[in-house]
Scaffold this active site. Structure first.
Site, PDB file in Angstrom:
ATOM      1  CE  LYS A   9      35.567  71.980  44.617  1.00 48.76           C
ATOM      2  NZ  LYS A   9      34.410  72.191  44.024  1.00 48.76           N
TER       3      LYS A   9
ATOM      4  NE  ARG B 205      39.477  74.510  41.157  1.00 47.30           N
ATOM      5  CZ  ARG B 205      38.478  74.821  41.190  1.00 47.30           C
ATOM      6  NH1 ARG B 205      37.531  74.304  40.207  1.00 47.30           N
ATOM      7  NH2 ARG B 205      37.884  75.633  41.927  1.00 47.30           N
TER       8      ARG B 205
ATOM      9  NE  ARG C 259      32.096  75.271  37.027  1.00 44.64           N
ATOM     10  CZ  ARG C 259      31.198  75.637  37.717  1.00 44.64           C
ATOM     11  NH1 ARG C 259      30.116  76.141  37.197  1.00 44.64           N
ATOM     12  NH2 ARG C 259      31.160  75.580  39.042  1.00 44.64           N
TER      13      ARG C 259
HETATM   14  P1  AP5 Z   1      28.949  74.204  46.623  1.00 41.58           P
HETATM   15  O1  AP5 Z   1      29.370  74.115  48.013  1.00 41.58           O
HETATM   16  O2  AP5 Z   1      28.928  75.440  46.080  1.00 41.58           O
HETATM   17  O3  AP5 Z   1      29.822  73.221  45.688  1.00 41.58           O
HETATM   18  P2  AP5 Z   1      31.246  73.324  45.201  1.00 41.58           P
HETATM   19  O4  AP5 Z   1      31.690  72.132  45.110  1.00 41.58           O
HETATM   20  O5  AP5 Z   1      31.823  74.636  45.956  1.00 41.58           O
HETATM   21  O6  AP5 Z   1      30.981  74.158  43.726  1.00 41.58           O
HETATM   22  P3  AP5 Z   1      31.517  74.962  42.836  1.00 41.58           P
HETATM   23  O7  AP5 Z   1      30.788  75.095  41.638  1.00 41.58           O
HETATM   24  O8  AP5 Z   1      31.858  76.283  43.677  1.00 41.58           O
HETATM   25  O9  AP5 Z   1      33.122  74.397  42.631  1.00 41.58           O
HETATM   26  P4  AP5 Z   1      33.849  74.839  41.456  1.00 41.58           P
HETATM   27  O10 AP5 Z   1      35.228  74.115  41.687  1.00 41.58           O
HETATM   28  O11 AP5 Z   1      33.391  74.420  40.118  1.00 41.58           O
HETATM   29  O12 AP5 Z   1      33.922  76.470  41.492  1.00 41.58           O
HETATM   30  P5  AP5 Z   1      35.133  77.315  41.936  1.00 41.58           P
HETATM   31  O13 AP5 Z   1      34.028  78.617  42.374  1.00 41.58           O
HETATM   32  O14 AP5 Z   1      35.974  76.863  43.135  1.00 41.58           O
HETATM   33  O15 AP5 Z   1      27.518  73.499  46.395  1.00 41.58           O
HETATM   34  C1  AP5 Z   1      26.967  73.525  45.096  1.00 41.58           C
HETATM   35  C2  AP5 Z   1      25.322  73.817  45.398  1.00 41.58           C
HETATM   36  O16 AP5 Z   1      24.787  72.462  45.791  1.00 41.58           O
HETATM   37  C3  AP5 Z   1      24.719  74.750  46.188  1.00 41.58           C
HETATM   38  O17 AP5 Z   1      23.716  75.532  45.867  1.00 41.58           O
HETATM   39  C4  AP5 Z   1      24.775  74.217  47.570  1.00 41.58           C
HETATM   40  O18 AP5 Z   1      23.845  74.956  48.505  1.00 41.58           O
HETATM   41  C5  AP5 Z   1      24.161  72.840  47.205  1.00 41.58           C
HETATM   42  N1  AP5 Z   1      24.669  71.831  48.194  1.00 41.58           N
HETATM   43  C6  AP5 Z   1      25.876  71.450  49.026  1.00 41.58           C
HETATM   44  N2  AP5 Z   1      25.952  70.496  49.476  1.00 41.58           N
HETATM   45  C7  AP5 Z   1      24.654  69.745  49.035  1.00 41.58           C
HETATM   46  C8  AP5 Z   1      24.289  68.564  49.503  1.00 41.58           C
HETATM   47  N3  AP5 Z   1      25.112  67.926  50.313  1.00 41.58           N
HETATM   48  N4  AP5 Z   1      23.016  68.299  49.108  1.00 41.58           N
HETATM   49  C9  AP5 Z   1      22.179  69.087  48.547  1.00 41.58           C
HETATM   50  N5  AP5 Z   1      22.619  70.276  47.858  1.00 41.58           N
HETATM   51  C10 AP5 Z   1      24.084  70.587  48.330  1.00 41.58           C
HETATM   52  O19 AP5 Z   1      35.575  77.908  40.749  1.00 41.58           O
HETATM   53  C11 AP5 Z   1      35.249  78.382  39.568  1.00 41.58           C
HETATM   54  C12 AP5 Z   1      36.093  78.549  38.355  1.00 41.58           C
HETATM   55  O20 AP5 Z   1      37.208  79.329  38.885  1.00 41.58           O
HETATM   56  C13 AP5 Z   1      36.503  77.467  37.740  1.00 41.58           C
HETATM   57  O21 AP5 Z   1      35.901  76.810  36.743  1.00 41.58           O
HETATM   58  C14 AP5 Z   1      37.901  77.751  37.358  1.00 41.58           C
HETATM   59  O22 AP5 Z   1      37.775  78.610  35.841  1.00 41.58           O
HETATM   60  C15 AP5 Z   1      38.347  78.871  38.170  1.00 41.58           C
HETATM   61  N6  AP5 Z   1      39.117  78.445  39.188  1.00 41.58           N
HETATM   62  C16 AP5 Z   1      38.934  78.173  40.486  1.00 41.58           C
HETATM   63  N7  AP5 Z   1      39.983  77.612  41.116  1.00 41.58           N
HETATM   64  C17 AP5 Z   1      41.019  77.285  40.215  1.00 41.58           C
HETATM   65  C18 AP5 Z   1      42.225  76.699  40.251  1.00 41.58           C
HETATM   66  N8  AP5 Z   1      42.711  76.359  41.441  1.00 41.58           N
HETATM   67  N9  AP5 Z   1      42.948  76.732  39.104  1.00 41.58           N
HETATM   68  C19 AP5 Z   1      42.418  77.344  38.083  1.00 41.58           C
HETATM   69  N10 AP5 Z   1      41.220  78.066  37.848  1.00 41.58           N
HETATM   70  C20 AP5 Z   1      40.551  77.878  39.022  1.00 41.58           C
END
Ligand code: AP5
Length: 223
Positions: free
Chosen positions: A16, A91, A175
């Site tokens: 995403k 979330r 997660r």
């Molecule tokens: P990527 O685009 O990075 O995926 P993503 O869905 O953005 O993954 P995240 O792990 O960043 O999501 P998340 O929601 O767990 O983490 P966040 O940082 O928001 O793609 C993933 C990989 O796949 C990459 O290597 C990419 O190149 C590859 N890829 C992409 N598309 C592909 C495809 N179609 N085919 C093949 N490969 C592909 O949050 C981290 C932490 O922060 C959370 O766990 C929580 O503790 C905290 N946090 C964040 N937001 C909140 C909130 N709103 N409330 C409370 N805590 C929060």
């Protein structure tokens, strides 16, 4: 363009963030990734960052009130006046209520609001997160599916890429559990109000983007 708010939903590692960045560049709206905002707070060693780190390292959601502070601060910046693309916020039900409350006046005045769910299986999540490399600027790569031009170096700012602390397999499992338990419940609201675009995130990056563009075309002006 009409004031527009687009929210990207999906499990961790669904892609995403990758797609939200493409859309932000295409329609020239700021990308608000709460994960990136939190990681910036951690790298600054702010009080908020110190608290957030404990939750993130455990694969849990950071408390809602800290997110409210971060999101409110971000929405006050002048570049958010025309709208925003959210990646990773809201979330859970509480965050959703908070955001809809914040945007109430804008929506009443005609702002567009849409959710995009990038859905993938838990197995694909594990495969994608296993090869992810990140940069503090927010750019994201995959060693196989989306490699940087020079190994280990960010194309955008030339800095060294890193493996996120919360990308360890046991944290990823936590997660995923958090996502299934706390985030999936929100989608009813978006589906029932006809504001959710469901995307097959299991396809290659360009195909996912084509599906998003195709489905968005009839809903917002993409030019
Ligand atoms: P990527 O685009 O990075 O995926 P993503 O869905 O953005 O993954 P995240 O792990 O960043 O999501 P998340 O929601 O767990 O983490 P966040 O940082 O928001 O793609 C993933 C990989 O796949 C990459 O290597 C990419 O190149 C590859 N890829 C992409 N598309 C592909 C495809 N179609 N085919 C093949 N490969 C592909 O949050 C981290 C932490 O922060 C959370 O766990 C929580 O503790 C905290 N946090 C964040 N937001 C909140 C909130 N709103 N409330 C409370 N805590 C929060």
């Amino acid at each position: 363009m009409q004031k527009t708010f687009i929210i990207f939903f999906g499990p961790p590692g669904s892609g995403k963030g990758t797609q939200a960045a493409k859309l932000a560049a295409k329609i020239k709206l700021p990308l608000v990734s709460t994960g990136d905002l939190l990681r910036q707070e951690i790298s600054k060693e702010s009080e908020l960052g110190k608290i957030a780190r404990k939750y993130m390292d455990a694969g849990k959601l950071v408390p809602d009130e800290l997110l409210e502070e971060l999101v409110s601060r971000r929405l006050k910046k002048p570049d958010a006046a025309a709208g925003v693309i959210f990646d990773g916020y809201p979330r859970n039900g509480e965050q959703q209520e908070f955001l809809l409350g914040k945007l109430k006046v804008a929506i009443r005045n005609g702002a567009k609001i849409l959710g995009i769910l990038v859905d993938v299986s838990d197995e694909q999540v594990i495969e994608r997160i296993g090869g992810r490399r990140a940069c503090l600027c927010g750019a994201v790569y995959h060693v196989t599916f989306n490699p940087p031009k020079a190994e280990g170096i960010c194309d955008r700012d030339g800095k060294k890429l890193f493996i996120r602390d919360d990308d360890k397999p046991d944290v990823v499992r936590d997660r995923l559990k958090t996502y299934h338990k706390q985030s999936r419940g929100m989608f009813d609201y978006w589906e029932k109000s006809g504001k959710l675009l469901k995307i097959d995130g299991g396809q290659p990056i360009d195909k996912v983007w084509e599906e998003i563009e195709g489905k968005l075309e009839s809903r917002i002006n993409l030019e």
